[in-house]
Design a protein around this motif. Structure first.
Motif, PDB file in Angstrom:
ATOM      1  N   LEU A 167       0.778  -1.165   0.043  1.00 32.27           N
ATOM      2  CA  LEU A 167      -0.008  -0.099   0.029  1.00 32.27           C
ATOM      3  C   LEU A 167       0.926   1.080   0.139  1.00 32.27           C
ATOM      4  CD1 LEU A 167      -2.910   0.782   0.171  1.00 32.27           C
ATOM      5  CD2 LEU A 167      -2.688   0.852   2.583  1.00 32.27           C
ATOM      6  N   ARG A 168       2.077   1.300   0.723  1.00 34.30           N
ATOM      7  CA  ARG A 168       2.811   2.316   0.848  1.00 34.30           C
ATOM      8  C   ARG A 168       3.357   2.746  -0.552  1.00 34.30           C
ATOM      9  NH1 ARG A 168       8.330   2.741   0.752  1.00 34.30           N
ATOM     10  NH2 ARG A 168       8.739   0.593   1.369  1.00 34.30           N
ATOM     11  N   ILE A 169       3.771   1.712  -1.080  1.00 31.47           N
ATOM     12  CA  ILE A 169       4.443   1.833  -2.462  1.00 31.47           C
ATOM     13  C   ILE A 169       3.343   2.314  -3.778  1.00 31.47           C
ATOM     14  CG2 ILE A 169       5.574   0.747  -4.365  1.00 31.47           C
ATOM     15  CD1 ILE A 169       7.080  -1.090  -2.084  1.00 31.47           C
ATOM     16  N   SER A 170       2.233   1.619  -3.637  1.00 30.72           N
ATOM     17  CA  SER A 170       1.132   2.034  -4.540  1.00 30.72           C
ATOM     18  C   SER A 170       0.834   3.619  -4.398  1.00 30.72           C
ATOM     19  CB  SER A 170       0.056   0.986  -4.259  1.00 30.72           C
ATOM     20  OG  SER A 170      -0.690   1.371  -3.299  1.00 30.72           O
ATOM     21  N   LYS A 171       0.796   3.886  -3.151  1.00 26.47           N
ATOM     22  CA  LYS A 171       0.505   5.350  -2.909  1.00 26.47           C
ATOM     23  C   LYS A 171       1.717   6.426  -3.230  1.00 26.47           C
ATOM     24  CE  LYS A 171      -3.745   4.468  -0.253  1.00 26.47           C
ATOM     25  NZ  LYS A 171      -4.630   5.510  -0.660  1.00 26.47           N
ATOM     26  N   GLY A 172       2.842   5.774  -3.349  1.00 22.16           N
ATOM     27  CA  GLY A 172       3.996   6.619  -3.625  1.00 22.16           C
ATOM     28  C   GLY A 172       4.639   7.070  -2.331  1.00 22.16           C
ATOM     29  N   TYR A 173       4.419   6.471  -1.225  1.00 22.75           N
ATOM     30  CA  TYR A 173       5.146   6.846  -0.141  1.00 22.75           C
ATOM     31  C   TYR A 173       6.538   6.108   0.277  1.00 22.75           C
ATOM     32  CZ  TYR A 173       0.595   8.794   1.630  1.00 22.75           C
ATOM     33  OH  TYR A 173      -0.490   9.752   1.770  1.00 22.75           O
ATOM     34  N   SER A 174       7.315   6.747   0.700  1.00 23.70           N
ATOM     35  CA  SER A 174       8.768   6.307   0.977  1.00 23.70           C
ATOM     36  C   SER A 174       8.786   5.811   2.455  1.00 23.70           C
ATOM     37  CB  SER A 174       9.832   6.940   0.637  1.00 23.70           C
ATOM     38  OG  SER A 174       9.695   8.254   1.542  1.00 23.70           O
ATOM     39  N   GLN A 175       9.909   4.793   2.812  1.00 20.72           N
ATOM     40  CA  GLN A 175      10.164   4.600   4.160  1.00 20.72           C
ATOM     41  C   GLN A 175      10.436   5.912   5.009  1.00 20.72           C
ATOM     42  OE1 GLN A 175      13.217   1.847   4.265  1.00 20.72           O
ATOM     43  NE2 GLN A 175      11.913  -0.002   4.051  1.00 20.72           N
ATOM     44  N   ASP A 176      10.982   6.995   4.189  1.00 21.34           N
ATOM     45  CA  ASP A 176      11.322   8.121   4.737  1.00 21.34           C
ATOM     46  C   ASP A 176       9.891   8.863   5.360  1.00 21.34           C
ATOM     47  OD1 ASP A 176      14.217   8.296   5.104  1.00 21.34           O
ATOM     48  OD2 ASP A 176      13.968   8.715   3.032  1.00 21.34           O
ATOM     49  N   ASP A 177       8.996   8.658   4.413  1.00 22.62           N
ATOM     50  CA  ASP A 177       7.753   9.368   4.873  1.00 22.62           C
ATOM     51  C   ASP A 177       6.866   8.523   5.741  1.00 22.62           C
ATOM     52  OD1 ASP A 177       7.508  11.024   2.394  1.00 22.62           O
ATOM     53  OD2 ASP A 177       6.912   9.296   1.157  1.00 22.62           O
TER      54      ASP A 177
END
Length: 92
Positions: A24-34
């Motif tokens: 979900l993180r990747i599909s929404k364009g969020y990074s581990q930093d986010d």
């Protein structure tokens, strides 16, 4: 006694939750930093959570905050599938 509990590794369900949230993180364009910023923690901690070899995992407060930041329900962060696993035996 369950070896996963002794070694502190994640259960099948823990791993499924982490994998679901990572996708979900990747599909929404969020990074581990986010995610680290959302949870007021380090990127390294998010990396530990996403590693199946580390005992680190999200808690309910993390799920609530991530859902708030991603504008979804906390239930959207939990996989639909359940998993059978042996429960740890109580020591006598």
């Amino acid at each position: 006694m369950n070896l996963q509990i002794i070694m502190g590794k994640k259960s099948k369900f823990d791993i499924a939750v982490v994998d679901h949230i990572r996708e979900l993180r990747i599909s929404k364009g969020y990074s581990q930093d986010d995610f680290a910023a959302f949870l007021e923690t380090s990127r390294g901690f998010i990396g530990q959570i996403e590693s199946p070899l580390s005992p680190s995992k999200y808690n309910l407060n993390h799920l609530n905050r991530l859902a708030f930041e991603m504008k979804c329900s906390p239930k959207d962060l939990i996989p639909d599938q359940s998993f059978w696993e042996e429960l740890p035996k109580k020591q006598k």
